[in-house]
Design a protein around this motif. Structure first.
Motif, short mmCIF file in Angstrom:
data_model
loop_
_atom_site.label_atom_id
_atom_site.label_comp_id
_atom_site.label_asym_id
_atom_site.label_seq_id
_atom_site.Cartn_x
_atom_site.Cartn_y
_atom_site.Cartn_z
N VAL A 71 31.58 31.33 -70.08
CA VAL A 71 31.75 30.82 -68.45
C VAL A 71 30.72 31.59 -67.99
CG1 VAL A 71 34.39 31.33 -68.63
CG2 VAL A 71 32.80 33.48 -68.97
N SER A 72 30.49 31.59 -66.25
CA SER A 72 29.18 31.37 -65.54
C SER A 72 29.78 32.03 -64.71
CB SER A 72 28.55 30.42 -65.87
OG SER A 72 27.36 30.60 -64.58
N TYR A 73 28.92 33.14 -64.18
CA TYR A 73 29.87 33.62 -62.45
C TYR A 73 28.18 34.18 -61.50
CZ TYR A 73 32.14 35.69 -58.72
OH TYR A 73 31.88 36.34 -57.42
N GLU A 74 27.96 32.91 -61.01
CA GLU A 74 26.79 33.37 -59.80
C GLU A 74 27.41 33.79 -57.91
OE1 GLU A 74 24.11 30.32 -57.24
OE2 GLU A 74 24.89 29.95 -59.58
N VAL A 75 26.27 34.95 -57.62
CA VAL A 75 26.45 35.75 -56.67
C VAL A 75 25.89 35.42 -55.74
CG1 VAL A 75 27.30 38.04 -55.91
CG2 VAL A 75 28.32 37.49 -57.92
N GLY A 76 26.25 34.95 -54.38
CA GLY A 76 24.69 35.19 -53.84
C GLY A 76 24.84 36.69 -53.21
N VAL A 77 22.92 37.08 -52.92
CA VAL A 77 22.60 38.10 -52.89
C VAL A 77 21.63 38.57 -51.81
CG1 VAL A 77 23.03 39.49 -55.21
CG2 VAL A 77 20.67 38.06 -54.24
N GLY A 78 21.50 37.77 -51.40
CA GLY A 78 20.84 36.88 -50.00
C GLY A 78 21.03 35.29 -49.45
N GLU A 79 20.13 35.21 -48.38
CA GLU A 79 20.06 34.05 -47.66
C GLU A 79 19.99 32.52 -48.51
OE1 GLU A 79 18.24 31.76 -43.69
OE2 GLU A 79 18.92 33.73 -43.32
N ARG A 80 18.88 32.84 -49.53
CA ARG A 80 18.53 32.00 -50.35
C ARG A 80 18.62 31.96 -51.80
NH1 ARG A 80 14.18 28.19 -46.97
NH2 ARG A 80 15.29 28.65 -45.59
N THR A 81 18.91 33.85 -52.33
CA THR A 81 18.90 34.24 -53.00
C THR A 81 20.21 34.74 -53.85
OG1 THR A 81 18.78 36.56 -52.51
CG2 THR A 81 16.42 34.93 -53.30
N ALA A 82 20.39 34.07 -55.01
CA ALA A 82 21.73 34.50 -56.00
C ALA A 82 21.72 34.63 -57.77
CB ALA A 82 22.16 32.97 -56.31
N ILE A 83 21.82 35.18 -57.90
CA ILE A 83 22.43 36.41 -59.68
C ILE A 83 23.01 35.64 -60.00
CG2 ILE A 83 22.65 38.34 -60.83
CD1 ILE A 83 21.01 40.24 -58.55
N ASN A 84 22.73 35.28 -61.47
CA ASN A 84 23.57 34.47 -62.16
C ASN A 84 24.23 34.83 -64.01
OD1 ASN A 84 25.09 32.16 -63.03
ND2 ASN A 84 23.52 31.27 -63.76
N ALA A 85 24.72 35.14 -64.62
CA ALA A 85 24.95 35.66 -65.57
C ALA A 85 26.45 35.05 -66.04
CB ALA A 85 26.39 37.19 -65.16
N GLU A 86 26.25 35.01 -67.23
CA GLU A 86 27.30 33.75 -68.23
C GLU A 86 26.64 34.56 -69.71
OE1 GLU A 86 26.09 28.82 -69.16
OE2 GLU A 86 23.81 30.43 -68.56
N ALA A 87 28.22 33.69 -69.92
CA ALA A 87 29.08 34.49 -72.00
C ALA A 87 28.97 33.36 -72.03
CB ALA A 87 29.53 35.23 -71.40
N LEU A 109 28.05 34.72 -79.91
CA LEU A 109 28.23 35.27 -78.81
C LEU A 109 26.58 35.55 -77.93
CD1 LEU A 109 30.95 37.73 -78.72
CD2 LEU A 109 31.35 35.39 -78.25
N GLY A 110 26.29 34.74 -76.71
CA GLY A 110 25.58 35.37 -76.47
C GLY A 110 25.84 35.22 -74.68
N PHE A 111 24.67 35.94 -74.28
CA PHE A 111 24.54 36.45 -72.89
C PHE A 111 23.23 36.11 -72.40
CE2 PHE A 111 23.77 39.42 -69.77
CZ PHE A 111 24.93 38.91 -68.60
N ALA A 112 23.40 35.81 -70.90
CA ALA A 112 22.49 35.46 -70.56
C ALA A 112 22.39 35.55 -68.23
CB ALA A 112 21.62 33.94 -70.08
N ALA A 113 21.53 36.29 -67.71
CA ALA A 113 21.15 36.85 -66.65
C ALA A 113 19.96 36.21 -66.54
CB ALA A 113 21.69 37.85 -66.73
N ASP A 114 19.95 35.55 -64.77
CA ASP A 114 18.97 35.60 -63.98
C ASP A 114 18.56 35.01 -62.06
OD1 ASP A 114 20.37 33.14 -63.27
OD2 ASP A 114 19.82 32.47 -64.94
N PHE A 115 17.70 35.49 -61.85
CA PHE A 115 18.16 36.37 -60.58
C PHE A 115 17.18 34.63 -60.39
CE2 PHE A 115 15.59 37.66 -57.06
CZ PHE A 115 15.82 38.47 -56.49
#
Length: 81
Positions: free
Chosen positions: A39-55, A75-81
């Motif tokens: 599963v993955s969840y992406e949150v917009g933190v700015g007008e053109r930027t987002a943070i994505n977290a994935e398990a 199990l693996g976890f990844a996050a990116d900006f």
């Protein structure tokens, strides 16, 4: 005919300009990946930027001809900006 094409191009460019004036990322986006289960969840933190977290759940097969073959789920976890 040229006037119709010119008018169409002008109208389409106006619609394109107004569509680009808002926020370019979603506020929150939940995704499920079936190919590599996770599963993955992406949150917009700015007008053109987002943070994505994935398990994810990864598969691994380890072994050679002279060693016992092992299979594992990891199990693996990844996050990116």
């Amino acid at each position: 005919m040229k006037k119709i094409i010119f008018l169409s191009v002008i109208l389409l460019s106006v619609f394109n300009i107004t569509a680009q004036s808002g926020k370019l990322v979603e506020d929150g986006l939940f995704k499920v990946n079936a190919l590599l289960p996770g599963v993955s969840y992406e949150v917009g933190v700015g007008e053109r930027t987002a943070i994505n977290a994935e398990a994810i759940i990864g598969f691994a097969l380890r072994g050679t001809s002279n060693v016992e073959t092992e299979f594992g789920l990891y199990l693996g976890f990844a996050a990116d900006f």
